[in-house]
Design a protein around this motif. Structure first.
Motif, mmCIF file in Angstrom:
data_model
loop_
_atom_site.group_PDB
_atom_site.id
_atom_site.type_symbol
_atom_site.label_atom_id
_atom_site.label_comp_id
_atom_site.label_asym_id
_atom_site.label_seq_id
_atom_site.Cartn_x
_atom_site.Cartn_y
_atom_site.Cartn_z
ATOM 1 N N UNK A 12 0.874 -1.429 0.047
ATOM 2 C CA UNK A 12 -0.054 -0.096 0.128
ATOM 3 C C UNK A 12 0.798 1.316 0.009
ATOM 4 N N UNK A 13 1.940 1.170 0.555
ATOM 5 C CA UNK A 13 2.993 2.560 0.861
ATOM 6 C C UNK A 13 3.359 2.689 -0.499
ATOM 7 N N UNK A 14 3.849 1.389 -1.082
ATOM 8 C CA UNK A 14 4.575 1.801 -2.409
ATOM 9 C C UNK A 14 3.409 2.308 -3.449
ATOM 10 N N UNK A 15 2.179 1.598 -3.169
ATOM 11 C CA UNK A 15 1.283 2.212 -4.406
ATOM 12 C C UNK A 15 1.169 3.842 -4.051
ATOM 13 N N UNK A 17 5.510 2.697 -13.564
ATOM 14 C CA UNK A 17 4.802 2.837 -12.401
ATOM 15 C C UNK A 17 4.092 1.550 -12.353
ATOM 16 N N UNK A 18 3.509 1.326 -13.151
ATOM 17 C CA UNK A 18 2.665 0.083 -13.074
ATOM 18 C C UNK A 18 3.526 -1.173 -12.946
ATOM 19 N N UNK A 19 4.554 -1.326 -13.315
ATOM 20 C CA UNK A 19 5.359 -2.583 -12.902
ATOM 21 C C UNK A 19 5.979 -2.335 -11.522
ATOM 22 N N UNK A 20 6.144 -1.335 -11.088
ATOM 23 C CA UNK A 20 6.552 -1.266 -9.684
ATOM 24 C C UNK A 20 5.020 -1.733 -8.679
ATOM 25 N N UNK A 21 3.929 -1.060 -9.069
ATOM 26 C CA UNK A 21 2.932 -1.555 -8.144
ATOM 27 C C UNK A 21 2.625 -2.897 -8.816
ATOM 28 N N UNK A 22 2.760 -3.783 -9.695
ATOM 29 C CA UNK A 22 2.482 -4.978 -9.766
ATOM 30 C C UNK A 22 3.574 -5.798 -9.119
ATOM 31 N N UNK A 23 4.600 -5.407 -9.196
ATOM 32 C CA UNK A 23 5.656 -6.075 -8.598
ATOM 33 C C UNK A 23 5.378 -6.328 -6.889
ATOM 34 N N UNK A 24 5.172 -5.103 -6.440
ATOM 35 C CA UNK A 24 4.812 -4.996 -5.221
ATOM 36 C C UNK A 24 3.544 -6.055 -4.706
ATOM 37 N N UNK A 25 2.627 -5.995 -5.506
ATOM 38 C CA UNK A 25 1.409 -6.670 -5.151
ATOM 39 C C UNK A 25 1.640 -8.123 -5.535
ATOM 40 N N UNK A 26 2.577 -8.541 -6.440
ATOM 41 C CA UNK A 26 3.079 -9.949 -6.706
ATOM 42 C C UNK A 26 3.672 -10.379 -5.227
ATOM 43 N N UNK A 27 4.573 -9.569 -4.692
ATOM 44 C CA UNK A 27 5.201 -9.901 -3.520
ATOM 45 C C UNK A 27 4.014 -10.563 -2.503
ATOM 46 N N UNK A 28 3.133 -9.740 -2.301
ATOM 47 C CA UNK A 28 2.142 -10.066 -1.305
ATOM 48 C C UNK A 28 1.164 -11.072 -1.814
ATOM 49 N N UNK A 29 1.273 -11.618 -2.924
ATOM 50 C CA UNK A 29 0.784 -12.876 -3.501
ATOM 51 C C UNK A 29 1.304 -13.707 -3.079
ATOM 52 N N UNK A 30 2.920 -13.822 -3.096
ATOM 53 C CA UNK A 30 3.918 -15.096 -2.999
ATOM 54 C C UNK A 30 3.655 -15.160 -1.342
ATOM 55 N N UNK A 31 3.622 -14.337 -0.766
ATOM 56 C CA UNK A 31 3.497 -14.382 1.002
ATOM 57 C C UNK A 31 2.101 -15.139 1.208
ATOM 58 N N UNK A 32 1.147 -14.507 0.794
ATOM 59 C CA UNK A 32 -0.229 -15.195 0.877
ATOM 60 C C UNK A 32 -0.384 -16.591 0.201
ATOM 61 N N UNK A 33 0.167 -16.890 -0.721
ATOM 62 C CA UNK A 33 0.041 -18.309 -1.226
ATOM 63 C C UNK A 33 0.938 -19.191 -0.240
#
Length: 116
Positions: free
Chosen positions: A68-71, A85-101
């Motif tokens: 959220x802070x990165x976004x 900018x889109x890539x940065x936001x997507x990568x940060x969201x991807x990190x959350x997805x990895x941890x969630x999975x």
């Protein structure tokens, strides 16, 4: 060390969490955490299992706060749509997805043997 300043910094941290509470994904993670905590109480987890569950909840929620802070920073720095900018936001969201999975897999490894 300035004790007053030190404890004042907690106020900013709490304000950050409160601000992020309006994010849909954080609400989902918090609701999921509540379900897992209730399941843990019902399932009678060991102390080690509790430590793992609590650690995974903290990691996922912490990652969501960082995402959220990165976004917000990306939106501030690049208000117009930009591929980086889109890539940065997507990568940060991807990190959350990895941890969630990973947390789902760990949860299944802990709970399924006790339930089956």
């Amino acid at each position: 060390m300035n004790v007053r300043k030190f404890f004042g910094s907690f106020r900013f941290a709490v304000e950050g969490v409160r601000t992020a509470m309006y994010e849909q994904n954080l609400k989902f993670h918090l609701a999921s955490a509540a379900v897992v905590l209730i399941a843990g109480i019902v399932t009678d987890l060991t102390i080690i299992e509790w430590c793992i569950i609590i650690l995974m909840i903290a990691i996922v929620i912490g990652a969501e706060l960082i995402n959220t802070a990165i976004e917000r920073v990306v939106d501030l720095a690049s208000p117009e749509i930009h591929p980086l900018a889109k890539q940065a936001k997507d990568i940060a969201a991807g990190a959350v997805l990895v941890f969630a999975l990973a947390s789902v897999i760990i949860g299944l490894l802990i709970f399924l043997p006790k339930w089956l």
